[in-house]
Design an enzyme around this catalytic site. Structure first.
Site, short mmCIF file in Angstrom:
data_model
loop_
_atom_site.label_atom_id
_atom_site.label_comp_id
_atom_site.label_asym_id
_atom_site.label_seq_id
_atom_site.Cartn_x
_atom_site.Cartn_y
_atom_site.Cartn_z
N LYS A 186 99.82 98.34 -42.61
CA LYS A 186 99.43 98.37 -41.19
C LYS A 186 98.70 99.66 -40.85
CE LYS A 186 102.10 94.87 -39.01
NZ LYS A 186 103.06 94.49 -37.99
N LYS A 229 99.48 85.82 -38.73
CA LYS A 229 98.93 85.35 -37.44
C LYS A 229 97.75 86.20 -36.99
CE LYS A 229 102.79 87.88 -35.52
NZ LYS A 229 104.16 87.74 -35.10
N LYS A 281 99.38 86.80 -47.96
CA LYS A 281 100.33 86.16 -47.04
C LYS A 281 99.61 85.57 -45.82
CE LYS A 281 102.78 88.28 -43.95
NZ LYS A 281 103.69 89.07 -43.11
#
Ligand code: TYM
Length: 346
Positions: A114, A199, A196
């Site tokens: 992130k 969203k 992965k």
């Protein structure tokens, strides 16, 4: 009555939920709720580690709670709440933060990913994120935490922090176990099956949302990237694309992987895709319908969350009080006991 083991888990309200959230978390929440005492939360405090529009965050918090219910979480069996409604999560976070090494947080894969994604906003919250998650879990004395594979490392940190606290201050926390499902713990992107499903993927076709229309499901499955080869055989390493679709077919139909291999023996990828799209449409239909119905039941949702917060808070307060006592914080005196009057009228 014998006490049931406790579960805590949560999902961030930072976007629409995907089929990955369902297989990694929600499906197992629903399966475990009749045999466990369950606390399920919308993790809104975690969501602000990346920028959020305030109005959207409020809206998505309610939508996420509605999806919990639409997927089968039963508010008469489980406690549903919003993380920011329980201030004890933040109070315990501070105590645990004082037991956590900088190196422990900087080693977290999710932090590394992130912070690379949000290079201009690597904030302290993003860094401390797993400590807040540890506080979420430990406050409820959870025995089991049903999550997808990407949360395993955070669970290890949680266990380490619980043990560290108990060693220093005496037994307070139960040591939680992760519950990572044997199948569906990591649903992959439909466009890049070695990554992965997330969203926040900018490519809409990579992500299957729980609320997708039948047309969108057909389109996304038809365009899903598959591997070279023709055979429908499960092999995560050599054939990640087709294996991912087989997992989705398992989720939608309940058929085992060997049964699926048998069903499609001699058939091609297009056959599996066509059957999968229809199975997903049928499987997701009741979820979408219930979700749409709940969109018009805001007061009901708010009342479920208010009841949940009350129950969650009383459990959280018990643990926090014990922690504060062990750490050595001076409790505030009861005003009457020290000769103060509680009356504000004078
Ligand atoms: P979050 O919101 O990213 O995801 C929620 C849950 O869904 C699982 N998941 C997946 N599982 C399989 N395949 C996928 N593609 C997929 N995408 C998401 C995640 O593993 C997770 O279980 N930090 C957590 C939320 C949280 C939490 C907690 C969880 C906050 N406090 C305490 C458990 C206990 C998170 O960001 O999950």
């Amino acid at each position: 009555m014998e006490q049931r083991p406790t579960i805590l888990s949560g999902i961030q309200p930072s976007g629409r939920l995907t089929i990955g959230h369902y297989t990694g978390a929600l499906r197992n929440w629903v399966a475990l709720q009749s045999t466990h005492e369950c606390f399920f939360m919308v993790a809104d405090l975690h969501a602000i580690t990346v920028p959020q529009d305030p109005e959207e965050l409020r809206q998505r918090t309610l939508e996420t709670a509605a999806l919990f219910l639409a997927c089968g979480v039963d508010p008469n069996q489980s406690t549903l709440f919003v993380q920011s409604h329980i201030p004890e999560h933040l109070q315990l976070t501070w105590v645990l933060a004082c037991l956590t090494g900088m190196g422990e947080c900087s080693r977290m894969t999710q932090f590394k990913e992130k912070s690379a994604q949000h290079r201009h906003n690597v904030n302290v919250g993003l860094f401390a994120y797993p400590i807040l998650m540890a506080a979420d879990i430990l406050l409820y004395q959870a025995d089991l935490v049903p999550v997808g594979a990407d949360q395993k490392q955070h669970l290890e940190l949680t266990r380490n922090l619980a043990e560290r606290f108990n060693n220093r201050y005496g037994q307070v926390f139960r040591i939680p176990e992760p519950y990572i499902p044997p199948i569906g713990a990591k649903i992959m992107s439909l466009q890049e099956p070695t990554k992965k499903m997330s969203k926040s993927d900018p490519n809409e076709n990579a992500v299957l949302f729980l609320t997708d229309s039948a047309d969108a499901i057909r389109r996304k499955i038809r365009r899903a990237i598959t591997d070279s080869g023709r055979e429908i055989r499960y092999d995560e390493k050599q054939r990640p694309g087709i294996s991912n679709l087989m997992v989705l077919y398992h989720v939608a139909t309940g058929k085992s992987i060997p049964e699926i291999e048998q069903e499609f023996a001699g058939a091609g990828y297009a056959d599996l895709k066509a059957a999968l799209a229809e199975a997903l449409i049928e499987f997701l239909r009741p979820i979408r319908e219930e979700y749409e119905r709940l969109q018009n039941a805001k007061d009901y949702l708010l009342s479920v969350l208010a009841q949940g917060a009350e129950k969650a808070r009383s459990r959280a307060q018990q643990t926090l009080q014990l922690v504060y006592d062990r750490v050595g914080f001076l409790p505030p005196a009861v005003p009457e006991a020290v000769g103060l009057t509680t009356s504000r009228e004078s």
